[in-house]
Design a protein around this motif. Structure first.
Motif, mmCIF file in Angstrom:
data_model
loop_
_atom_site.group_PDB
_atom_site.id
_atom_site.type_symbol
_atom_site.label_atom_id
_atom_site.label_comp_id
_atom_site.label_asym_id
_atom_site.label_seq_id
_atom_site.Cartn_x
_atom_site.Cartn_y
_atom_site.Cartn_z
ATOM 1 N N LEU A 33 0.854 -1.180 0.000
ATOM 2 C CA LEU A 33 0.000 0.000 0.000
ATOM 3 C C LEU A 33 0.892 1.232 0.000
ATOM 4 O O LEU A 33 1.960 1.231 0.621
ATOM 5 C CB LEU A 33 -0.896 0.025 1.235
ATOM 6 N N SER A 34 0.442 2.276 -0.692
ATOM 7 C CA SER A 34 1.208 3.517 -0.685
ATOM 8 C C SER A 34 0.266 4.711 -0.703
ATOM 9 O O SER A 34 -0.858 4.632 -1.188
ATOM 10 C CB SER A 34 2.154 3.585 -1.891
ATOM 11 N N ALA A 35 0.756 5.803 -0.146
ATOM 12 C CA ALA A 35 0.049 7.083 -0.166
ATOM 13 C C ALA A 35 1.016 8.110 -0.724
ATOM 14 O O ALA A 35 2.186 8.144 -0.341
ATOM 15 C CB ALA A 35 -0.384 7.483 1.243
ATOM 16 N N SER A 36 0.532 8.934 -1.636
ATOM 17 C CA SER A 36 1.356 9.986 -2.235
ATOM 18 C C SER A 36 0.613 11.311 -2.128
ATOM 19 O O SER A 36 -0.580 11.384 -2.424
ATOM 20 C CB SER A 36 1.626 9.672 -3.708
ATOM 21 N N TYR A 37 1.346 12.341 -1.719
ATOM 22 C CA TYR A 37 0.781 13.674 -1.523
ATOM 23 C C TYR A 37 1.584 14.692 -2.329
ATOM 24 O O TYR A 37 2.743 14.458 -2.670
ATOM 25 C CB TYR A 37 0.820 14.061 -0.033
ATOM 26 N N GLY A 38 0.956 15.833 -2.605
ATOM 27 C CA GLY A 38 1.637 16.955 -3.252
ATOM 28 C C GLY A 38 2.330 16.562 -4.546
ATOM 29 O O GLY A 38 1.722 15.961 -5.431
#
Length: 120
Positions: A33-38
């Motif tokens: 799982l991954s989360a990416s911001y900006g």
């Protein structure tokens, strides 16, 4: 699942990751799982993508399954959350979406993002 490895918990991190696995004959990673911001979320979109669409990331590819979700953030860039399986996982779509929902909502909440949109 028997174990989990997460990146450092920080509300200012622009990327987060989590690996879920099991221990049978050997430790095997099952889900990433991954989360990416900006800027990291922006980099996942191609120059030709419209609005909030992403390069094709959902569905199955060979023996792997993957899904993605997004959330609205204060910087105007939608965060992107992804889950993918390894060859050792045999997931149902409901399991993938459940794990993605839990991860995305928790991460979005830490970053002050709202309106998590999951695939249907």
């Amino acid at each position: 699942m028997d174990w989990m490895h997460e990146s450092v918990d920080s509300s200012s991190a622009l990327k987060e990751s989590c690996v879920l696995g099991e221990s049978k004959a050997a430790d095997e990673a099952l889900y990433y799982l991954s989360a990416s911001y900006g800027p990291y979320a922006q980099a996942l979109r191609s120059a030709t993508d419209e609005g909030n669409s992403l390069n094709a990331f959902t569905g199955t590819s060979g023996d792997r399954a993957r899904e993605r979700a997004t959330a609205s953030c204060a910087d105007g860039v939608r965060a992107i959350f992804r889950i993918s399986t390894t060859v050792y996982a045999a997931p149902t779509k409901s399991l993938l979406l459940s794990a993605l929902k839990t991860f995305a909502e928790r991460s979005a909440r830490k970053h002050g993002c709202t309106d998590v949109e999951l695939p249907s």
